[in-house]
Motif scaffolding. Structure first.
Motif, PDB file in Angstrom:
ATOM      1  N   GLY A  39       0.784  -0.818  -0.040  1.00 29.64           N
ATOM      2  CA  GLY A  39      -0.080   0.075  -0.214  1.00 29.64           C
ATOM      3  C   GLY A  39       1.257   1.126  -0.091  1.00 29.64           C
ATOM      4  N   LYS A  40       0.356   2.623  -0.247  1.00 27.21           N
ATOM      5  CA  LYS A  40       1.441   3.874  -0.102  1.00 27.21           C
ATOM      6  C   LYS A  40       2.249   3.404   1.522  1.00 27.21           C
ATOM      7  CE  LYS A  40       0.073   8.775  -0.746  1.00 27.21           C
ATOM      8  NZ  LYS A  40      -0.365   9.350  -0.771  1.00 27.21           N
ATOM      9  N   ASP A  41       2.043   3.309   2.497  1.00 28.15           N
ATOM     10  CA  ASP A  41       2.465   3.238   3.558  1.00 28.15           C
ATOM     11  C   ASP A  41       4.255   2.485   3.025  1.00 28.15           C
ATOM     12  OD1 ASP A  41       1.447   4.946   4.861  1.00 28.15           O
ATOM     13  OD2 ASP A  41       0.639   3.355   6.338  1.00 28.15           O
ATOM     14  N   GLU A  42       3.886   1.334   2.722  1.00 28.64           N
ATOM     15  CA  GLU A  42       5.807   1.035   1.711  1.00 28.64           C
ATOM     16  C   GLU A  42       6.121   2.153   0.517  1.00 28.64           C
ATOM     17  OE1 GLU A  42       5.127  -3.274   3.200  1.00 28.64           O
ATOM     18  OE2 GLU A  42       4.755  -3.269   1.603  1.00 28.64           O
ATOM     19  N   LEU A  43       4.800   1.341  -0.090  1.00 25.22           N
ATOM     20  CA  LEU A  43       5.406   2.618  -1.319  1.00 25.22           C
ATOM     21  C   LEU A  43       6.097   4.135  -0.641  1.00 25.22           C
ATOM     22  CD1 LEU A  43       5.333   3.345  -4.517  1.00 25.22           C
ATOM     23  CD2 LEU A  43       3.389   5.329  -4.285  1.00 25.22           C
ATOM     24  N   LEU A  44       5.893   5.065   0.482  1.00 26.60           N
ATOM     25  CA  LEU A  44       6.375   6.013   0.867  1.00 26.60           C
ATOM     26  C   LEU A  44       8.401   5.604   1.003  1.00 26.60           C
ATOM     27  CD1 LEU A  44       3.705   7.710   2.825  1.00 26.60           C
ATOM     28  CD2 LEU A  44       4.654   8.590   0.718  1.00 26.60           C
ATOM     29  N   GLU A  45       8.116   4.285   1.866  1.00 29.06           N
ATOM     30  CA  GLU A  45       9.279   3.243   1.876  1.00 29.06           C
ATOM     31  C   GLU A  45       9.831   4.237   0.846  1.00 29.06           C
ATOM     32  OE1 GLU A  45       9.650   0.827   5.171  1.00 29.06           O
ATOM     33  OE2 GLU A  45       7.471   0.627   5.379  1.00 29.06           O
ATOM     34  N   LEU A  46       9.541   2.863  -0.371  1.00 36.69           N
ATOM     35  CA  LEU A  46      10.407   2.820  -0.852  1.00 36.69           C
ATOM     36  C   LEU A  46      10.887   3.876  -1.797  1.00 36.69           C
ATOM     37  CD1 LEU A  46       9.000   0.760  -3.718  1.00 36.69           C
ATOM     38  CD2 LEU A  46      10.665  -0.088  -2.689  1.00 36.69           C
ATOM     39  N   MET A  47       9.806   4.866  -1.898  1.00 37.24           N
ATOM     40  CA  MET A  47      10.437   6.411  -2.757  1.00 37.24           C
ATOM     41  C   MET A  47      11.390   6.709  -1.557  1.00 37.24           C
ATOM     42  SD  MET A  47       6.187   7.913  -2.715  1.00 37.24           S
ATOM     43  CE  MET A  47       7.166   9.439  -3.368  1.00 37.24           C
ATOM     44  N   VAL A  48      11.498   6.996  -0.095  1.00 37.58           N
ATOM     45  CA  VAL A  48      12.188   7.852   0.815  1.00 37.58           C
ATOM     46  C   VAL A  48      13.970   6.910   0.256  1.00 37.58           C
ATOM     47  CG1 VAL A  48      13.108   7.445   3.783  1.00 37.58           C
ATOM     48  CG2 VAL A  48      10.732   8.716   2.192  1.00 37.58           C
ATOM     49  N   ASP A  49      13.309   5.778   0.215  1.00 38.76           N
ATOM     50  CA  ASP A  49      15.273   4.729   0.188  1.00 38.76           C
ATOM     51  C   ASP A  49      15.482   5.266  -1.036  1.00 38.76           C
ATOM     52  OD1 ASP A  49      17.027   3.241   1.026  1.00 38.76           O
ATOM     53  OD2 ASP A  49      16.393   1.833  -0.552  1.00 38.76           O
ATOM     54  N   HIS A  50      14.818   5.557  -1.954  1.00 41.69           N
ATOM     55  CA  HIS A  50      14.949   6.130  -3.768  1.00 41.69           C
ATOM     56  C   HIS A  50      15.887   7.539  -3.510  1.00 41.69           C
ATOM     57  CE1 HIS A  50      15.240   5.753  -7.967  1.00 41.69           C
ATOM     58  NE2 HIS A  50      15.088   7.094  -7.995  1.00 41.69           N
ATOM     59  N   VAL A  51      15.469   8.266  -2.891  1.00 41.09           N
ATOM     60  CA  VAL A  51      16.803   9.673  -3.093  1.00 41.09           C
ATOM     61  C   VAL A  51      17.500   9.521  -2.426  1.00 41.09           C
ATOM     62  CG1 VAL A  51      13.866  10.428  -3.678  1.00 41.09           C
ATOM     63  CG2 VAL A  51      14.531  10.325  -1.516  1.00 41.09           C
ATOM     64  N   TYR A  52      17.449   8.854  -0.909  1.00 40.87           N
ATOM     65  CA  TYR A  52      18.790   8.674   0.204  1.00 40.87           C
ATOM     66  C   TYR A  52      19.127   8.083  -0.621  1.00 40.87           C
ATOM     67  CZ  TYR A  52      16.939  11.111   4.806  1.00 40.87           C
ATOM     68  OH  TYR A  52      16.809  11.907   5.071  1.00 40.87           O
ATOM     69  N   GLY A  53      19.531   7.598  -1.826  1.00 33.75           N
ATOM     70  CA  GLY A  53      19.801   6.653  -2.471  1.00 33.75           C
ATOM     71  C   GLY A  53      21.058   7.299  -3.072  1.00 33.75           C
ATOM     72  N   GLU A  54      20.696   8.618  -3.309  1.00 31.48           N
ATOM     73  CA  GLU A  54      20.948   9.400  -5.004  1.00 31.48           C
ATOM     74  C   GLU A  54      22.546  10.204  -3.999  1.00 31.48           C
ATOM     75  OE1 GLU A  54      18.173  12.590  -5.139  1.00 31.48           O
ATOM     76  OE2 GLU A  54      16.667  11.229  -5.947  1.00 31.48           O
ATOM     77  N   LEU A  55      22.385  10.624  -2.557  1.00 30.29           N
ATOM     78  CA  LEU A  55      23.430  10.833  -1.627  1.00 30.29           C
ATOM     79  C   LEU A  55      24.715   9.974  -2.096  1.00 30.29           C
ATOM     80  CD1 LEU A  55      22.087  11.593   1.827  1.00 30.29           C
ATOM     81  CD2 LEU A  55      22.238  12.736  -0.076  1.00 30.29           C
ATOM     82  N   GLU A  56      25.931  10.481  -2.333  1.00 31.15           N
ATOM     83  CA  GLU A  56      27.083  10.003  -2.449  1.00 31.15           C
ATOM     84  C   GLU A  56      27.892   9.951  -1.435  1.00 31.15           C
ATOM     85  OE1 GLU A  56      31.480  10.232  -5.576  1.00 31.15           O
ATOM     86  OE2 GLU A  56      29.556  11.139  -5.447  1.00 31.15           O
ATOM     87  N   LEU A  57      27.964   8.805  -0.360  1.00 32.72           N
ATOM     88  CA  LEU A  57      28.679   9.122   1.033  1.00 32.72           C
ATOM     89  C   LEU A  57      30.429   8.714   0.908  1.00 32.72           C
ATOM     90  CD1 LEU A  57      26.560   5.912   2.917  1.00 32.72           C
ATOM     91  CD2 LEU A  57      26.002   8.837   2.524  1.00 32.72           C
TER      92      LEU A  57
END
Length: 253
Positions: A76-94
């Motif tokens: 559902g949408k709650d897990e979709l939000l988790e995917l979205m958040v993880d995706h944009v945090y994945g943009e960060l080059e550590l």
């Protein structure tokens, strides 16, 4: 009938946590979907139309699949939000840990986090949905940078939270100002000042705000948001550095 359909779907949903499910070997898909495609499409919707526009039906339309197709990956949408958040945090080059001290690493992380949050302003409403792998990767990198300072676990986490709270507060202020300019139809900070000048002049003439009057008269970086952010960030890091040095001196005394 609709109520029964929802009940049947709820009973069919896998209660295993999202990230554990996604670690399983993938079955041959019946639709050309993947967690990455779902996240990318949902992020595009949120970036262009706002977070409220992200629904499972809107997502299916953007992907060109049946409305129920994405439920193979998210419940559902709650897990979709988790995917979205993880995706944009994945943009960060550590940043690499070698040949850099805690302050350099933390500063780079803060600057990159700010850039990401400005690209995706909806994240501030969504990233409390639960820890995701890429969120934890950022946290792990930051805590590892502090590890050589022999801090206890609570203090390390508090220092990390202090930096990220500063970043989030600054980004919220910046995005709020941009939203105000758009709402009022003003194209720049200078136009906003011109429109507000009569009201501001009256307030200043009351004589109640001499420090702010000095700022208006003397400040040369009113519109330099990047400089304002970095001077504030450096002040936060300097405060942490003073605390670390005091702790070190106390241990050696």
């Amino acid at each position: 009938m609709a109520v029964q359909d929802r009940r049947d779907r709820s009973e069919e949903q896998d209660s295993t946590p999202l990230w554990q499910r996604l670690e399983r070997p993938a079955r041959a898909p019946r639709t050309p979907l993947s967690p990455e495609r779902i996240a990318e499409a949902a992020v595009r919707i949120a970036d262009t139309e706002g977070l409220d526009a992200v629904t499972m039906r809107r997502l299916a339309s953007a992907l060109g699949v049946a409305p129920m197709a994405a439920y193979r990956y998210v419940n559902g949408k709650d897990e979709l939000l988790e995917l979205m958040v993880d995706h944009v945090y994945g943009e960060l080059e550590l940043p690499a840990m070698e040949a850099a001290d805690w302050r350099q690493i933390t500063r780079v992380l803060a600057l990159r986090l700010r850039d990401m949050l400005l690209r995706h302003p909806w994240v501030s409403r969504a990233d409390w949905c639960g820890p995701t792998p890429n969120q934890l990767a950022l946290l792990e990198n930051a805590l590892a940078a502090l590890a050589d300072n022999r801090l206890d676990a609570d203090t390390s986490m508090s220092m990390y939270s202090t930096v990220t709270s500063y970043v989030r507060g600054a980004v919220d202020s910046e995005t709020g100002l941009k939203q105000m300019l758009r709402t009022r139809g003003w194209s720049s900070h200078e136009e906003a000042r011109l429109e507000l000048a009569p009201q501001m002049q009256w307030l200043i003439k009351t004589g109640r705000y001499p420090m702010y009057e000095r700022y208006l008269r003397e400040a040369a970086r009113k519109d330099d948001i990047q400089w304002q952010f970095e001077i504030g960030l450096d002040s936060v890091l300097e405060g942490i550095a003073v605390r670390l040095e005091a702790d070190r001196a106390a241990r050696e005394a």
